[in-house]
Scaffold this active site. Structure first.
Site, mmCIF file in Angstrom:
data_model
loop_
_atom_site.group_PDB
_atom_site.id
_atom_site.type_symbol
_atom_site.label_atom_id
_atom_site.label_comp_id
_atom_site.label_asym_id
_atom_site.label_seq_id
_atom_site.Cartn_x
_atom_site.Cartn_y
_atom_site.Cartn_z
ATOM 1 N N SER A 104 4.677 -3.712 0.188
ATOM 2 C CA SER A 104 3.575 -4.174 1.050
ATOM 3 C C SER A 104 3.795 -3.772 2.505
ATOM 4 O O SER A 104 3.932 -2.597 2.804
ATOM 5 C CB SER A 104 3.392 -5.690 0.911
ATOM 6 O OG SER A 104 3.107 -6.030 -0.422
ATOM 7 N N ASP A 248 -2.480 -1.947 5.134
ATOM 8 C CA ASP A 248 -1.034 -1.892 4.948
ATOM 9 C C ASP A 248 -0.723 -0.817 3.906
ATOM 10 O O ASP A 248 -1.639 -0.189 3.365
ATOM 11 C CB ASP A 248 -0.496 -3.273 4.574
ATOM 12 C CG ASP A 248 -1.029 -3.794 3.256
ATOM 13 O OD1 ASP A 248 -2.094 -3.324 2.813
ATOM 14 O OD2 ASP A 248 -0.391 -4.679 2.653
ATOM 15 N N ASP A 250 0.004 -0.659 0.798
ATOM 16 C CA ASP A 250 -0.556 -0.700 -0.558
ATOM 17 C C ASP A 250 -2.030 -1.093 -0.566
ATOM 18 O O ASP A 250 -2.619 -1.299 -1.617
ATOM 19 C CB ASP A 250 0.262 -1.615 -1.469
ATOM 20 C CG ASP A 250 0.214 -3.079 -1.060
ATOM 21 O OD1 ASP A 250 0.109 -3.352 0.144
ATOM 22 O OD2 ASP A 250 0.288 -3.950 -1.938
ATOM 23 N N ASP A 252 -3.961 -3.686 0.287
ATOM 24 C CA ASP A 252 -4.557 -4.965 -0.111
ATOM 25 C C ASP A 252 -4.821 -5.858 1.091
ATOM 26 O O ASP A 252 -5.279 -6.992 0.950
ATOM 27 C CB ASP A 252 -3.712 -5.699 -1.158
ATOM 28 C CG ASP A 252 -2.315 -6.068 -0.681
ATOM 29 O OD1 ASP A 252 -1.966 -5.760 0.482
ATOM 30 O OD2 ASP A 252 -1.562 -6.669 -1.465
#
Length: 454
Positions: A104, A248, A250, A252
């Protein structure tokens, strides 16, 4: 960083000694525990995997896939993929689960195994405890050579994800195309660079990308906070773009910046989306205890209920299902739309924000002016494994005996003019200290007062 095991999965820094960091031994042991748990549950022996842009991604992915195959589990490899893309691919492939290889917002030296069930949702705390016990016991039987699982590449997962966003009943594609928006994206050298621009093209949105080289060598701290987004803020001050967006690694989490470089922020991403959704679909709003009061305010504005959950996507999703929420998420910019899937998703978040702009005729700055104004402080206290958090919370309660508190996740104190939330991080050796009030000065005063008791 010591290896952290939680409902978020397994996370640590690459290298070092086994058991202390995310080493090959730790990856194999924990993936084997997950695979054994999946087989024990009776779910299909098929797992979808995908990774963000980190330099360690290929190695972690290879170890993950090989371990699953050695358990007789078939692997569908999406390669570079956002977290929500992998979540949706689990359902698309009718797989037993999924593993997202991403740490993340953490720096490039970190990586993690984020574990999904057959619904493409993060596994429950009970399931996590079960699989950690299996991994710790080490009593796992691997399959014979004739029963090894297969490895199949999937290069269609992102296309499936984008199509689902375009077909969402509240995404007004025609209005967005007619508006002719221009956005600037900070892709932070990860999979945002290959997921957000194609969505924008489908929506007729011009998308300028900065930090778009997908190499995992993050140009700045990858958490989408204002202190890390100087280049994007400057670009929005200097240019003619309608919206600045930061994700970010990833994808999400979604943070918003308005024309002139105005920080709309990640907290107000959920508020903006909820405002739009509730205009069309009545229902409760859910966010976690560390999210802005502005989410509760916008729910009340539309005559809807608001509910708070413990921090963590799995907890928000559980509360959303319990109350039948129309929209939910986390104040870190994570939008969860149950009409698409139960996972934080920047693609649907962006599409709904653009739909709101297009149909309202207002700029993001004008929308923000219409919402309740709060300032939030996100502070922390570094701790080690000897720190007595229960004793610290007891000191805080004793200091403020007349303040309303919640202990469903750490300790939250609700003052008349603000709040402070204390909780141990699931991913780092720290106590998070979040505070919110009408002014930054008051929020800092609240945070400092509580930190003094810690």
């Amino acid at each position: 960083m010591p290896l952290k095991k939680s409902i978020s999965g397994f996370r640590g820094t690459i290298g070092g000694k086994a058991g202390d960091n995310l080493t090959p031994e730790d990856i194999v042991a924990n993936v084997a525990g997950y695979g054994a748990w999946l087989l024990k549950s009776g779910a299909p022996a098929k797992v979808v995997i995908g990774r963000d842009g980190r330099p360690s991604g290929p190695v972690v992915s290879a170890l993950t896939a090989a371990t699953l195959q050695c358990l007789g589990i078939d692997v569908i490899d999406c390669d570079f993929a956002t977290t929500p893309t992998v979540e949706m691919a689990v359902v698309q492939h009718q797989a037993g689960g999924g593993i997202i290889l991403s740490a993340s917002h953490n720096p490039k030296e970190y990586n993690a195994l984020k574990l999904l069930n057959s619904k493409g949702e993060f596994i429950s705390a009970a399931a996590g405890a079960d699989l950690m016990a299996l991994a710790a016991a080490g009593d796992i039987t691997y399959c014979s050579v004739d029963d090894l699982g297969s490895l199949t590449a999937d290069d269609t997962a992102l296309r499936h994800h984008i199509n689902a966003v375009l077909n969402h009943p509240l995404v007004d594609v025609a209005a967005i195309r007619q508006a002719g928006f221009k956005v600037v994206l900070d892709a932070v050298n990860s999979v945002g660079a290959i997921s957000i621009p194609p969505l924008c093209r489908e929506l007729g949105v011009t998308c300028e990308v900065i930090n778009g080289e997908l190499n995992g060598q993050f140009t700045h701290n990858p958490e989408p906070l204002p202190q890390h987004l100087g280049d994007l803020m400057d670009r929005m001050k200097a240019g003619d773009a309608d919206l600045g967006i930061a994700v970010d690694p990833d994808v999400d989490r979604l943070a918003l910046i308005g024309p002139g470089g105005r920080w709309i922020g990640e907290e107000y991403t959920l508020v903006t989306v909820a405002d739009y959704v509730l205009r069309h679909t009545p229902g409760p709003v859910v966010s976690n205890l560390s999210s802005s009061r502005a989410a509760a305010d916008i729910a009340a504005h539309h005559g809807q209920e608001y509910f708070a959950s413990a921090v963590g996507e799995v907890n928000v999703v559980a509360k959303m299902k319990e109350v039948g929420a129309a929209i939910g998420g986390e104040g870190n910019g994570g939008i969860i739309d149950p009409k698409l899937h139960y996972g934080r998703d920047s693609l649907i978040g962006l599409a709904l924000v653009l739909s709101h702009l297009a149909t309202s005729g207002k700029s993001i700055n004008e929308l923000r002016d219409g919402y309740a104004h709060y300032e939030m402080i996100k502070d922390k206290k570094e701790v080690d494994n000897t720190y007595d958090l229960d004793a610290a919370f007891a000191r805080v309660r004793a200091k403020f005996p007349d303040v309303r508190t919640s202990d469903i996740d750490g300790l939250k104190l609700d003052f008349p003019d603000g709040w402070v939330h204390l909780r141990a991080s699931n991913t780092e050796p720290i106590v998070r200290v979040y505070a919110e009030a009408g002014t930054k000065e008051r929020a800092q005063e609240l945070a400092d007062g509580i930190k003094a008791e810690l």
